[in-house]
Design an enzyme around this catalytic site. Structure first.
Site, PDB file in Angstrom:
ATOM      1  N   ARG A  93       0.877  -1.336   0.030  1.00 43.54           N
ATOM      2  CA  ARG A  93      -0.111   0.042   0.058  1.00 43.54           C
ATOM      3  C   ARG A  93       0.966   1.010  -0.116  1.00 43.54           C
ATOM      4  NH1 ARG A  93      -4.388   0.193   4.323  1.00 43.54           N
ATOM      5  NH2 ARG A  93      -2.795   0.359   5.697  1.00 43.54           N
TER       6      ARG A  93
ATOM      7  N   ASP B  83       0.563  -3.462  12.017  1.00 44.40           N
ATOM      8  CA  ASP B  83       1.037  -3.935  10.716  1.00 44.40           C
ATOM      9  C   ASP B  83       1.426  -5.427  10.747  1.00 44.40           C
ATOM     10  OD1 ASP B  83       2.736  -4.279   8.326  1.00 44.40           O
ATOM     11  OD2 ASP B  83       2.541  -2.134   8.087  1.00 44.40           O
TER      12      ASP B  83
ATOM     13  N   THR C 244      -1.471   7.359  -0.301  1.00 40.90           N
ATOM     14  CA  THR C 244      -2.899   7.571  -0.828  1.00 40.90           C
ATOM     15  C   THR C 244      -3.524   6.149  -0.491  1.00 40.90           C
ATOM     16  OG1 THR C 244      -1.994   6.082  -2.593  1.00 40.90           O
ATOM     17  CG2 THR C 244      -1.864   8.491  -2.968  1.00 40.90           C
TER      18      THR C 244
ATOM     19  N   ASP D 147       4.995  -6.452   9.098  1.00 41.95           N
ATOM     20  CA  ASP D 147       6.192  -5.997  10.002  1.00 41.95           C
ATOM     21  C   ASP D 147       6.202  -7.036  11.124  1.00 41.95           C
ATOM     22  OD1 ASP D 147       7.168  -3.931   8.501  1.00 41.95           O
ATOM     23  OD2 ASP D 147       5.795  -2.290   9.569  1.00 41.95           O
TER      24      ASP D 147
HETATM   25  C1  PRP Z   1      -0.826  -4.808   4.252  1.00 40.77           C
HETATM   26  C2  PRP Z   1      -1.753  -6.439   4.302  1.00 40.77           C
HETATM   27  C3  PRP Z   1      -2.533  -6.103   2.949  1.00 40.77           C
HETATM   28  C4  PRP Z   1      -2.906  -4.476   2.851  1.00 40.77           C
HETATM   29  C5  PRP Z   1      -4.146  -4.345   3.415  1.00 40.77           C
HETATM   30  O1  PRP Z   1       0.147  -4.952   3.279  1.00 40.77           O
HETATM   31  O2  PRP Z   1      -0.823  -7.260   4.321  1.00 40.77           O
HETATM   32  O3  PRP Z   1      -1.848  -6.559   1.802  1.00 40.77           O
HETATM   33  O4  PRP Z   1      -1.907  -3.998   3.716  1.00 40.77           O
HETATM   34  O5  PRP Z   1      -4.477  -3.039   3.241  1.00 40.77           O
HETATM   35  P1  PRP Z   1      -5.615  -2.728   1.979  1.00 40.77           P
HETATM   36  O6  PRP Z   1      -6.807  -3.382   2.168  1.00 40.77           O
HETATM   37  O7  PRP Z   1      -6.083  -1.222   2.823  1.00 40.77           O
HETATM   38  O8  PRP Z   1      -5.078  -2.603   0.846  1.00 40.77           O
HETATM   39  P2  PRP Z   1       1.377  -3.783   3.168  1.00 40.77           P
HETATM   40  O9  PRP Z   1       0.980  -2.917   2.043  1.00 40.77           O
HETATM   41  O10 PRP Z   1       1.458  -3.370   4.454  1.00 40.77           O
HETATM   42  O11 PRP Z   1       2.412  -4.633   2.471  1.00 40.77           O
HETATM   43  P3  PRP Z   1       3.253  -5.815   3.287  1.00 40.77           P
HETATM   44  O12 PRP Z   1       2.559  -7.218   3.317  1.00 40.77           O
HETATM   45  O13 PRP Z   1       4.283  -6.011   2.466  1.00 40.77           O
HETATM   46  O14 PRP Z   1       3.477  -5.539   4.891  1.00 40.77           O
HETATM   47  N1  URA Z   2      -2.264  -3.534   6.902  1.00 40.17           N
HETATM   48  C1  URA Z   2      -1.907  -3.975   7.939  1.00 40.17           C
HETATM   49  O1  URA Z   2      -0.949  -4.727   8.128  1.00 40.17           O
HETATM   50  N2  URA Z   2      -2.531  -3.817   9.058  1.00 40.17           N
HETATM   51  C2  URA Z   2      -3.727  -2.787   9.040  1.00 40.17           C
HETATM   52  O2  URA Z   2      -4.056  -2.683   9.984  1.00 40.17           O
HETATM   53  C3  URA Z   2      -4.019  -2.435   7.737  1.00 40.17           C
HETATM   54  C4  URA Z   2      -3.447  -2.719   6.657  1.00 40.17           C
END
Ligand code: PRP
Ligand code: URA
Length: 678
Positions: free
Chosen positions: A573, A669, A577, A672
């Site tokens: 994400r 997160d 935005t 993370d």
């Molecule tokens: C997180 C999560 C989803 C996304 C959800 O990933 O694992 O993929 O955010 O958010 P949304 O429904 O608003 O799109 P992130 O972008 O943090 O990437 P990561 O998995 O690499 O930590």
């Molecule tokens: N992605 C995450 O990892 N946690 C949240 O709460 C939302 C998006």
């Protein structure tokens, strides 16, 4: 974006006769509103500022310009905008027709500048500048500000002895017919209530003998419209610039809303392709050109969008021909003379509904975005805008006048930028929080014992009946799941334990998602005897974790269905935005023949999940389930809207998103915490 079934796609050209009929349908749809604007501006100003022929010609030329600027990718008709009725009338009173037209050209220039900025910076800044709390009251002011004009046009006066009864009868009759068509009209009739009202009112006026046909007798069959051109008809002046130009910001918001609605209808995201920058550019150049010829500012027409929705004909060829017809109508002297003989009471009858209709749209903007008026900040912004806009505030700075409506827009924008937001209010303002959703609005099935019986069977039956009906979201309801979740959410839980829990919960979700799986009969031999047993054909399945965090769930699923194939979709994400950014896509070559379980611990705004599913559908996958640990109502809503056929399974459905798009209470997160990166 969900694909729409269209009878004619954007670039398809119909056979000639059908082409003409369809284009005429669009002319009828735009006609009532487009001719009303010059008539109402003139009656508000008490002098001739705009003319019907010029309005028709500039709307037609404007539409052709828009089609060119959008590379023929957006089937939009541009007609005269109601938002500028009062500003043009007030501007003309202050700075003459030249001043009003300079103001209209400036509106076009503002659109063009905003389009250029969007090309470089994207559109998020615009959403921040023009949130619903500014746009809603502004639209209300546009409608309510015109209310006194409607009353005087119908002819209702305090002195009953001075009232023109025939006029009042015609006005009330026109109002009733328009309202009836709105209420009971079917098909195309429902799209043109104002046109039907005007024609009916006009016919009654002729019967009552209150129409003066002299202008029709005197008019030539063909005549060149009275174009008002700078440096020929007038010297441009900025005297009305601040009365007219600021309204552009409101109509830009309207432009975005209209294009979003049309995108849904035609199943193509016009804000992406041709892009908001191009659609705004088209609208802006068209409006600039309208001002250059003495016409009103243009806007995308809801009536024409409704016609596209109704007929499923999205062809720009049809819209283009309608534009050419509108230009031709502007040159038919006798025809425009007939229209000009319409008694003001007919217009009053239509305006009685129309102006209120505009105001109610402003109210709708506030309601649909759940603007919370228990917050003082929102109350201050809306109240000051309404009082300034409707109270007749006017400021003269040297030769420049800023009148109520524009002043309200400026004040609203400034207050929204300057007033402090407390943390809760900040949540309300973000785009994600605009979709604050109550859980009970969603189609939720808690997987409790009471719900289980017969549900799967019923679901399958329902699915057969209606493929477009939203799939429900299944929330695991089990003490063990609750227990694991409580450890997972705890911020003191370390990486190792967190990772194990994500995997275990992934397995529980898989167990639930496989409940509807079909099994094959297979003969086996137990140590005791031969039997026909049921076995899962594991080759029918694929797992698709969304990188990174989705991989955390994968182990749990592979433990129970080890032969499923695995694909990967990489996306993260954008922190500003909250839009998903794609970076990887690798799926089994036979994926379209498999049922795919998409894995991601978090369904927040739903952007990543929806986009991943979109990519799978483009690969031809038809059976998809989405498995997540924690879902937010916002994400579920988006998923159910964009992919109603995809069933969501989650361990918990949480309360909401916060201002950063994180799920509340959530677990932070997920990526993370699984990988220990923070
Ligand atoms: C997180 C999560 C989803 C996304 C959800 O990933 O694992 O993929 O955010 O958010 P949304 O429904 O608003 O799109 P992130 O972008 O943090 O990437 P990561 O998995 O690499 O930590
Ligand atoms: N992605 C995450 O990892 N946690 C949240 O709460 C939302 C998006």
């Amino acid at each position: 974006m969900k694909e729409a079934k269209l009878t004619l796609d954007v670039n398809e050209k119909p056979p000639v006769l059908k082409w003409i009929i369809l284009a005429l349908q669009h002319v009828f749809a735009m006609f009532g509103a487009t001719i009303l604007v010059p008539i109402l501006v003139n009656s508000t100003a008490g002098e001739t500022v705009l003319t019907i022929p010029v309005a028709l010609v500039t709307s037609g030329i404007g539409t052709l310009i828009y089609i060119l600027c959008t590379k023929g990718k957006s089937p939009v008709y541009l007609g005269s905008s109601f938002a500028f009725i009062t500003p043009i009338a007030v501007g003309a009173a202050k700075a003459g027709i030249g001043g009003a037209m300079t103001g209209v050209m400036l509106v076009g220039l503002i659109y063009i500048v905003v389009a250029i900025i969007i090309s470089f910076l994207g559109k998020e800044w615009l959403k921040k500048l023009l949130p619903p709390i500014v746009i809603g009251p502004m639209i209300m002011i546009i409608g309510l500000g015109l209310a006194p004009t409607a009353i005087s046009e119908i002819g209702i006066s305090a002195d009953v002895t001075a009232m023109d009864y025939k006029g009042v009868i015609v006005g009330v009759f026109t109002f009733l017919v328009t309202a009836l068509v709105m209420l009971k009209g079917k098909g195309f009739l429902k799209v043109v209530p104002f046109l039907v009202g005007m024609v009916s009112g006009y016919v009654l006026s002729v019967i009552l003998g209150i129409v003066d046909f002299t202008p029709v007798i005197e008019a030539a069959f063909f005549s060149i419209p009275d174009f008002v051109v700078p440096f020929i008809s007038y010297t441009p002046t900025l005297g009305a610039a601040l009365t007219i130009a600021p309204i552009a910001l409101v109509t830009i918001a309207e432009h975005i809303g209209d294009h979003t609605a049309l995108s849904t209808i035609i199943g193509k995201d016009l804000l992406k392709e041709p892009g908001l920058n191009r659609t705004l550019l088209g609208d802006g150049v068209a409006t600039f050109f309208a001002g250059l010829l003495g016409g009103p500012a243009n806007t995308t027409y809801g009536e024409n969008t409704s016609v596209v929705g109704m007929t499923k004909i999205a062809s720009v060829w049809v819209i283009g021909l309608a534009a050419i017809f509108a230009i031709c109508l502007g040159f038919l002297g006798k025809f425009t003379a007939i229209v000009s003989t319409m008694p003001t009471s007919v217009l009053g009858g239509v305006a009685l509904l129309l102006y209120g209709f505009i105001a109610v749209n402003g109210l709708k903007t506030l309601i649909e975005n759940r603007t919370d008026f228990s917050k003082s900040r929102n109350v201050i912004i809306a109240s000051s805008m309404l009082v300034i806009g409707l109270g007749g505030a006017v400021i003269n700075i040297a030769t420049v006048t800023v009148s109520g409506m524009s002043l309200a827009a400026i004040v609203g924008i400034l207050l929204n930028l300057l007033l402090p937001k407390d943390s809760e209010e900040a949540v309300e303002e973000t785009t994600v929080a605009q979709a604050k959703i109550e859980k009970d609005e969603l189609k939720v099935a808690v997987d409790s014992k009471e719900n289980k019986k017969g549900k799967n069977k019923k679901n399958k039956e329902n699915k057969k009946q209606d493929r477009t009906e939203k799939e429900e979201v299944v929330v695991l309801d089990h003490p063990l799941v609750e227990h694991k979740l409580s450890i997972l959410r705890d911020k003191n839980t370390g990486t190792k334990e967190f990772r194990e829990l994500v995997s275990e919960l992934g397995m529980f979700l898989c167990y639930e998602a496989m409940k509807e799986a079909e099994l094959d009969d297979i003969e086996i031999e137990t140590p005791i005897q031969k039997i026909v047993a049921k076995r899962l054909n594991e080759d029918k399945y694929a797992f698709l974790p969304i990188l990174r965090a989705g991989t955390g769930m994968l182990d749990g699923l592979i433990n129970v269905i080890p032969n499923a194939k695995i694909g990967h979709i990489g996306m993260y994400r954008n922190e500003e935005t909250l839009e998903p950014v794609r970076y990887f896509f690798k799926v089994p070559s036979d994926i379209k023949n498999r049922e795919v379980l998409v894995l991601d611990p978090m369904l927040a705004t739903g952007g990543s999940g929806c986009d991943a599913i979109e990519q799978l559908k483009q690969e031809g996958v038809t059976k998809i389930k989405f498995l997540c640990l924690i879902a937010a109502p916002e994400g579920v809503k988006k998923m159910q809207e964009e992919h109603p056929d995809v069933k969501i399974y989650c361990a918990a459905l949480d309360e909401k998103l916060n201002e950063k798009g994180y799920i509340v209470p959530g677990l932070g997160d997920a990526g993370d915490r699984i990988f220990g990166t923070k």
